[in-house]
Design a protein around this motif. Structure first.
Motif: not given
Ligand SMILES: *Cc1c(COP(=O)(O)O)cnc(C)c1O
Length: 350
Positions: A237-245, A289-291, A324-325
């Motif tokens: 999973v790709l994570l960012a504040p308020g967002r998961i892809v 910049g992401g997680e 986020v993680t």
């Protein structure tokens, strides 16, 4: 030069976390296991037997033609002392699906659930306190003694549920993983992507060992055709504040129960959840910049700290555990261990 699938001993101890004294994940077993057999016509009653070796004919179908599938799920102890199995129904449905794909007989979901429940009840004293848990490994194998059955399924089968008390997967605290990215070779064949079978693991193993040797990575993320698939044993999973892809369930990878749980918890928290194709280009853009994290029963939600692409290191975010993680991981563990609300009724108390 080591043979292709062997590592130098010093590499093995480094990667297996040889520093601590606790038994390595998967090497310690509870005193009892669940057991059932199919004689070609009917399933035996389910029973719980001592965990021990059993005899099999050398001609058994599983040894020659790979008729096997398995599950991996966990039971956790709550602060009140009760024990709950996480998403038992989902795991048993997936086992039934895998069995169908490897042409093995399988008991009803209800019977499967009962067998796992009986197993956990029998070894309940051996369920560790958090962050430990009881890892459960239902396994189904074809047992017909018939090497002529290359083109036909095994009529008989054996089902057993191993139980393994496990400690904290990351005893020294959560550590971001170093992951290799394979951009050419696939993890497995398309028609087997969503089957939980050992066959998929040996197919990925050669590539994984090559990457371990060359780049000292923990696992390999497969990105064939420029699109993210999964690693050898976990979803991504790709994570960012308020967002998961994350990639959509298209049958090419294992539909992880942890993946589904993390997406659901993220949605509950108001995250934007995007299940769609993720290209290698997008992954590259996400890195600075992401997680990025891996999901799976054994490791829950594990941050990726470094991706090795074309032999080059890329640090994900600041290389540490992202917020986020950490948030989603804590939310999932709270449900599993009965320390938080369980609105979706995922925890089945034994
Ligand atoms: C079991 C497995 C996963 C993770 O599934 P969970 O249900 O989350 O444990 C991911 N990929 C593969 C190939 C698997 O076998």
């Amino acid at each position: 030069m080591n043979p292709p699938c062997r590592l130098a001993p010093e590499t093995i101890s480094r990667q297996a976390g040889g520093m601590n004294d606790a038994p390595r994940f998967g090497t310690r077993f509870a005193g009892s296991m669940g057991s059932m057999t199919f004689d070609g016509t009917a399933w035996s009653d389910s029973s719980v037997v001592p965990t021990a070796s059993f005899e099999m004919h050398p001609a058994s179908h599983v040894f020659h033609y790979g008729s096997a599938c398995f599950e991996g799920l966990k039971a956790h102890r709550s602060p009140d002392g009760d024990v709950g199995i996480f998403r038992l129904d989902r795991h048993m449905e997936r086992l039934a699906g895998s069995a169908t794909r490897v042409c093995l007989p399988v008991p009803s979901i209800e019977v499967l659930e009962g067998l796992v429940m009986d197993t956990v009840k029998a070894v309940i004293e051996e369920v560790p306190e958090p962050a430990g848990s009881l890892y459960l490994r239902p396994t189904l194998i074809g047992t017909d003694p018939d090497i002529g059955a290359a083109g036909s399924p095994s009529g008989s089968a054996r089902l057993f549920v191993l139980a393994s008390p496990v400690g904290d997967y990351f005893p020294g605290g959560l550590r971001p993983l170093r992951i290799g990215v394979e951009t050419q070779r696939p993890r497995t064949t398309p028609q087997f992507g969503s089957v939980k079978a050992g066959a998929n693991y040996v197919m990925a193993l050669g590539v994984t060992m090559e990457y371990r040797r060359r780049f000292d990575v923990a696992q390999v993320l497969f990105v064939p055709d420029g699109r993210i698939n999964e690693t050898g044993a976990s979803n991504v999973v790709l994570l960012a504040p308020g967002r998961i892809v994350t990639p959509p369930l298209d049958g090419s990878f294992l539909p992880g129960v942890t993946r589904d749980s993390v997406l659901t918890l993220a949605s509950d928290r108001g995250f934007e959840v995007e299940e769609r194709t993720v290209t290698l280009d997008e992954l590259r853009e996400w890195i600075p910049g992401g997680e990025i994290a891996l999901t799976g029963t054994a490791a829950v939600l594990t941050p990726v700290g470094t991706l090795v692409i074309d032999g080059e290191d890329h640090i994900v975010g600041d290389g540490d555990v992202g917020p986020v993680t950490a948030e989603l991981r804590a939310a999932l563990v709270a449900v599993q261990t009965g320390t938080g609300p369980d609105p979706h009724e995922w925890r089945r108390t034994v």
